[in-house]
Scaffold this motif. Structure first.
Motif, PDB file in Angstrom:
ATOM      1  N   LYS A 219     -13.241  43.513  -3.002  1.00 25.91           N
ATOM      2  CA  LYS A 219     -12.557  42.210  -3.058  1.00 25.91           C
ATOM      3  C   LYS A 219     -13.222  41.258  -4.042  1.00 25.91           C
ATOM      4  CE  LYS A 219     -10.904  41.796   1.706  1.00 25.91           C
ATOM      5  NZ  LYS A 219     -11.403  41.076   2.869  1.00 25.91           N
ATOM      6  N   ALA A 220     -13.586  41.763  -5.198  1.00 25.81           N
ATOM      7  CA  ALA A 220     -14.188  40.887  -6.189  1.00 25.81           C
ATOM      8  C   ALA A 220     -13.126  40.006  -6.840  1.00 25.81           C
ATOM      9  CB  ALA A 220     -14.913  41.705  -7.248  1.00 25.81           C
ATOM     10  N   PHE A 221     -11.862  40.430  -6.762  1.00 25.10           N
ATOM     11  CA  PHE A 221     -10.787  39.634  -7.336  1.00 25.10           C
ATOM     12  C   PHE A 221     -10.014  38.916  -6.235  1.00 25.10           C
ATOM     13  CE2 PHE A 221     -11.175  42.207 -11.187  1.00 25.10           C
ATOM     14  CZ  PHE A 221     -10.947  41.245 -12.149  1.00 25.10           C
ATOM     15  N   LYS A 222      -9.586  37.688  -6.568  1.00 24.35           N
ATOM     16  CA  LYS A 222      -8.882  36.915  -5.557  1.00 24.35           C
ATOM     17  C   LYS A 222      -7.830  36.049  -6.243  1.00 24.35           C
ATOM     18  CE  LYS A 222     -10.279  33.116  -2.999  1.00 24.35           C
ATOM     19  NZ  LYS A 222     -11.490  32.345  -3.136  1.00 24.35           N
TER      20      LYS A 222
ATOM     21  N   CYS B  60     -16.759  49.648 -10.948  1.00 21.41           N
ATOM     22  CA  CYS B  60     -16.010  50.905 -10.956  1.00 21.41           C
ATOM     23  C   CYS B  60     -14.878  50.875 -11.985  1.00 21.41           C
ATOM     24  CB  CYS B  60     -15.430  51.172  -9.577  1.00 21.41           C
ATOM     25  SG  CYS B  60     -14.130  50.010  -9.133  1.00 21.41           S
ATOM     26  N   ARG B  61     -14.467  49.683 -12.386  1.00 23.78           N
ATOM     27  CA  ARG B  61     -13.456  49.469 -13.417  1.00 23.78           C
ATOM     28  C   ARG B  61     -12.052  49.934 -13.005  1.00 23.78           C
ATOM     29  NH1 ARG B  61     -17.695  51.791 -15.431  1.00 23.78           N
ATOM     30  NH2 ARG B  61     -16.650  53.685 -16.086  1.00 23.78           N
ATOM     31  N   TYR B  62     -11.836  50.064 -11.695  1.00 22.21           N
ATOM     32  CA  TYR B  62     -10.495  50.401 -11.232  1.00 22.21           C
ATOM     33  C   TYR B  62      -9.532  49.248 -11.537  1.00 22.21           C
ATOM     34  CZ  TYR B  62      -7.036  52.443  -7.934  1.00 22.21           C
ATOM     35  OH  TYR B  62      -5.925  53.006  -7.351  1.00 22.21           O
ATOM     36  N   CYS B  63     -10.061  48.005 -11.507  1.00 21.90           N
ATOM     37  CA  CYS B  63      -9.215  46.850 -11.824  1.00 21.90           C
ATOM     38  C   CYS B  63      -8.629  46.982 -13.227  1.00 21.90           C
ATOM     39  CB  CYS B  63     -10.009  45.557 -11.702  1.00 21.90           C
ATOM     40  SG  CYS B  63     -11.612  45.605 -12.514  1.00 21.90           S
TER      41      CYS B  63
ATOM     42  N   VAL C 138      -6.599  46.507  -5.932  1.00 22.25           N
ATOM     43  CA  VAL C 138      -7.332  47.775  -6.028  1.00 22.25           C
ATOM     44  C   VAL C 138      -8.841  47.617  -5.902  1.00 22.25           C
ATOM     45  CG1 VAL C 138      -5.584  48.832  -7.496  1.00 22.25           C
ATOM     46  CG2 VAL C 138      -7.593  47.764  -8.536  1.00 22.25           C
ATOM     47  N   CYS C 139      -9.333  46.386  -5.925  1.00 22.81           N
ATOM     48  CA  CYS C 139     -10.789  46.246  -5.911  1.00 22.81           C
ATOM     49  C   CYS C 139     -11.338  46.546  -4.519  1.00 22.81           C
ATOM     50  CB  CYS C 139     -11.198  44.836  -6.321  1.00 22.81           C
ATOM     51  SG  CYS C 139     -12.990  44.652  -6.245  1.00 22.81           S
ATOM     52  N   PHE C 140     -12.284  47.485  -4.448  1.00 23.99           N
ATOM     53  CA  PHE C 140     -12.765  47.904  -3.126  1.00 23.99           C
ATOM     54  C   PHE C 140     -13.879  47.022  -2.565  1.00 23.99           C
ATOM     55  CE2 PHE C 140     -15.984  51.498  -4.347  1.00 23.99           C
ATOM     56  CZ  PHE C 140     -16.478  50.705  -5.373  1.00 23.99           C
TER      57      PHE C 140
HETATM   58  S1  SF4 Z   1     -14.918  46.892 -11.525  1.00 22.69           S
HETATM   59 FE1  SF4 Z   1     -13.111  45.756 -10.866  1.00 22.69          FE
HETATM   60  S2  SF4 Z   1     -12.295  46.980  -9.152  1.00 22.69           S
HETATM   61 FE2  SF4 Z   1     -14.379  47.680  -9.515  1.00 22.69          FE
HETATM   62  S3  SF4 Z   1     -15.662  46.514  -8.122  1.00 22.69           S
HETATM   63 FE3  SF4 Z   1     -15.630  45.351 -10.066  1.00 22.69          FE
HETATM   64  S4  SF4 Z   1     -13.941  43.957  -9.894  1.00 22.69           S
HETATM   65 FE4  SF4 Z   1     -13.669  45.438  -8.281  1.00 22.69          FE
END
Ligand code: SF4
Ligand code: SF4
Lengths: 390, 347
Positions: B124-127, B144-147, B120-122
């Motif tokens: 790509k901060a997570f891998k 954005c805290r969608y993660c 869901v990270c827009f």
């Molecule tokens: S808060 Fe989470 S989903 Fe949002 S940009 Fe950061 S890592 Fe990605």
């Protein structure tokens, strides 16, 4: 002309301006706190509840209620319903202001707002529906700006630029419909990832469709609601066409809203049936679901129908307001009320008063901007120099 | 390569070109995690609630010192969750089988095989790394805290109190340590062997082994083997996981599959709407044109009719004028003749 100047002079120190001024002052103060102290200073957000009313109300409900722009311009320019032409400019203006406010609200909510362009310029998280929402909202804001520009250019007297902008109308309208379809539905699709967190009565694989269809309802109702308000407060600004077409718009849009509400009700029922969730109706959440479905979908559908049949314009207008509230209720239900429903109440979210202040503040800014533009630019009347040009 | 395989690959390539390369759900094969990736097996029956893992986690991640020291186990009386200062916590649960011996369970990021947070990270901060850990990169995160919304285990946390550099915080499975060949902090410090680090595949075998050797001690379920498509952390327990506050209703579908449908709708909308709308517009235009033509036709007819009428009138008028003239002449002639004859008579 002279009546206009008197009008604006005597409105300087009225209840509206005093009220709005106070809200703006408190809003600026909370803004200061937010950007110096972090989200913890002004919100009740937590690790369990990362999204509060700035997402539920400002983003989800805000985007839905700003749907009037694409709904109206599609009806007039694509479906050729010329008799609603005078509704286009106010609807596009509301849409433009609405989306601008959504972006401003987002910069309060995200942790590092100055990075909002990152998804486009640094790394594209294309598997994220939020990426789609962000991309479409950014593009659509541009489209709305261009759609709105003829009014501003007429006001500024820039004829050449204005005629170029007008030539683009058709392309922009089609663009607007595509972008709106995508992001209106993606806002619903944002919640597809959380089947374990959203109450089964609200969770559905059809969420994108529900959001898209209800955005049409929101758009139609907002146009009615907004046109009745404008008529009340800015009647002196309206030209004959606007005054004449006003009831046409109310009746026509009311009829459309009634039909789409009926369709929406049906697909929602299908959604619950497919998931076989009827047994959940007899729970507290189920009751609340019924309130939403009967009170905010079935009832306005019915009231709109009566209003149209018996040509009761006032009834239609009140129904429009009720429907707008219903859309807000629906978006809040999905993002806050039915979200995290399995958590004990001590771990649930309730907005901090300062969060509410910011939402009210942004709404007020929107109304002030609308007032300013409507009194200055040819929104509710046709500019005399461009009367026969479309 | 068989034809079918080729077509499958081509389809997957097309789909991933549309929705990005990291969506494993775009292929038609179930992604079973990176081969040889690492994980941790947590045997809940062996956990004594000593909080050594919490202390070690705090140390290796250089987190702030807590108010209550890690040797104080009174905090176990309250239910706790991960926070931006604590990537793992141990919770105490009542034991319905034997009320004298409570059960302790450690929570931290489960390092899903197909993580919801990453999908869901827009930005790509997570891998998900090949070694197993799911990593977060604060240098691109927008906040954005969608993660956090998306994680089915409610793991990621946020530095809400930071105005300028808030980060998402969660366990890294001690990635910096495992690439150096060290054990994760918590595993290294566990005095009872409740935590076991290794290749995930091996851990599953070990877990199966333990269950089959002592079926009276364990329930027959390796939590994390399939939950949400599988996780790198695996759990064994003597009581149903539900009693330990772990969701058993998550299903086995990997998170990205929930959104795959909506994402594949994008090209359809982008492709079909312009066609449909232009078509409708063309129809509207045509209708208008036809109406316009009809209108013109009508006007023309009307004008012609008018003209014809006018002509007829004119002709009639002329005719009348003609006859009038004739009668006038006749009259005049007659009158003249009469006068002439009168004059003759008089003359
Ligand atoms: S808060 Fe989470 S989903 Fe949002 S940009 Fe950061 S890592 Fe990605
Ligand atoms: S447990 Fe949550 S944070 Fe950890 S990898 Fe899975 S989805 Fe991401």
């Amino acid at each position: 002309m002279s009546s206009e100047t008197i009008e604006s002079r005597k409105t300087y120190l009225n209840a509206f301006n005093i009220c709005a001024g106070m809200i703006v002052l408190i809003g600026l103060f909370v803004t200061f706190l937010r950007f110096t102290g972090g989200l913890a200073k002004v919100t009740n957000l937590s690790n369990y509840n990362p999204w509060g009313i700035w997402i539920g109300f400002d983003l989800l409900a805000g985007v839905a209620l700003a749907a009037g722009g694409y709904v109206t311009s599609a009806a007039v320019y694509i479906f050729g319903m010329k008799k609603y032409h005078s509704a286009v400019r106010p609807a596009v203006l509301t849409g433009f202001l609405g989306y601008s406010l959504v972006v401003i609200a987002l910069s309060y909510d995200v942790g590092r707002p100055w990075r909002l362009p990152y998804p486009f310029i640094i790394q594209q998280g294309t598997t994220s529906l939020l990426f789609e929402v962000a991309a479409c909202v950014a593009l659509y804001l541009t489209v709305l700006f261009l759609e709105f520009s003829p009014a501003a250019l007429e006001w500024l007297g820039l004829k050449k630029a204005r005629s170029l902008a007008v030539k683009l109308t058709m392309v922009l309208t089609i663009f607007g419909v595509i972008l709106s379809t995508l992001h209106q539905s993606s806002l619903g699709a944002l919640f597809l990832i959380v089947p374990s967190k959203l109450h089964p009565l609200w969770y559905s694989p059809y969420l994108p469709i529900f959001f898209f269809v209800s955005s049409i309802i929101a758009g139609l109702s907002m146009v009615i609601f907004e046109s009745s308000l404008s008529h009340k407060h800015f009647a002196y600004k309206m030209d004959e066409t606007h005054l004449k077409e006003k009831d046409d718009i109310t009746l026509g849009f009311g009829k459309a809203a009634s039909l789409v509400l009926a369709g929406y009700f049906t697909i929602k029922v299908i959604g619950v049936s497919v998931a076989n969730n009827w047994s959940l109706i007899a729970t507290p959440y189920g009751l609340w679901f019924l309130v939403e479905m009967l009170g905010f979908v079935a009832l306005p559908c019915f009231l709109y129908a009566i209003g149209v049949r018996e040509k009761k314009v006032t009834l239609i207008r009140w129904t429009a307001l009720w429907t707008v509230i219903g859309i807000v209720v629906n978006r809040l239900n999905i993002s806050l009320v039915a979200f995290n429903w399995h958590l004990p109440s001590s771990e649930r979210y309730f907005p901090h008063w300062m969060e509410i202040v910011i939402s009210v503040f942004l709404l007020t800014v929107g109304i002030i901007a609308f007032r300013f533009i409507v009194t200055k630019m040819p929104i509710l009347y046709e500019h005399p120099e461009y009367k026969d040009e479309h | 390569m068989s034809r079918r395989k080729f077509l499958g690959l081509a389809g997957a390539a097309g789909a991933s070109a549309l929705i990005g390369s990291s969506a494993h759900s775009a292929s038609n094969k179930h992604f079973e995690g990176y081969p040889n990736s690492f994980g941790v097996l947590h045997d809940i029956t062996l956990c004594v609630g000593c909080r050594s893992c919490e202390a070690a986690c705090n140390r290796v991640n250089e987190l702030p010192q807590p108010d209550v020291s890690f040797s104080d186990v009174s905090v176990l009386e309250q239910k706790r969750r991960t926070s931006s200062d604590a990537f793992t916590v141990v919770n105490k649960h009542a034991n319905l089988k034997n009320s004298k011996v409570p059960i302790f369970n450690k929570i931290q990021c489960n390092h899903c095989l197909e993580p919801a947070c990453a999908s869901v990270c827009f930005v790509k901060a997570f891998k998900k790394t090949e070694q197993g850990p799911v990593l977060y990169d604060p240098s691109v995160c927008v906040g954005c805290r969608y993660c956090m919304v998306a994680c089915p285990f409610d793991i990621p946390t946020y530095e809400y109190d930071k105005a300028f550099t808030p980060r998402v915080r969660k366990c890294t499975l001690c990635y910096p340590r495992i690439i150096e060949g060290l054990l994760p902090g918590c595993v290294e410090s566990c005095p009872t062997g409740a935590l076991k680090f290794g290749k995930r595949d091996d851990l599953i075998k070990i877990a199966r082994d333990r269950i089959s050797k002592k079926p009276e001690k364990y329930i027959e379920h390796i939590y994390g083997e399939h939950e949400m498509g599988g996780t790198s952390w695996l759990y064994l327990s003597g009581v149903p996981f539900k009693q330990l506050g772990m969701r058993e209703d998550l299903g086995i579908k990997p998170a990205p599959e929930y959104t795959a449908g909506a994402l594949s709708g994008v090209p359809i909308v982008v492709g079909l709407w312009p066609v449909l709308l232009t078509g409708i517009y063309a129809m509207t235009k045509r209708k208008e044109k036809v109406a316009d033509l009809e209108k013109k036709e009508c006007v023309k007819e009307a004008i012609e009719k008018e003209k014809a009428d006018a002509n007829a009138k004119l002709a009639k008028a002329m005719e009348k004028a003609e006859t009038d003239k004739k009668t006038a002449i006749d009259k005049a002639v007659k009158k003249a003749l009469e006068e002439a004859s009168k004059a003759k008579v008089e003359g």
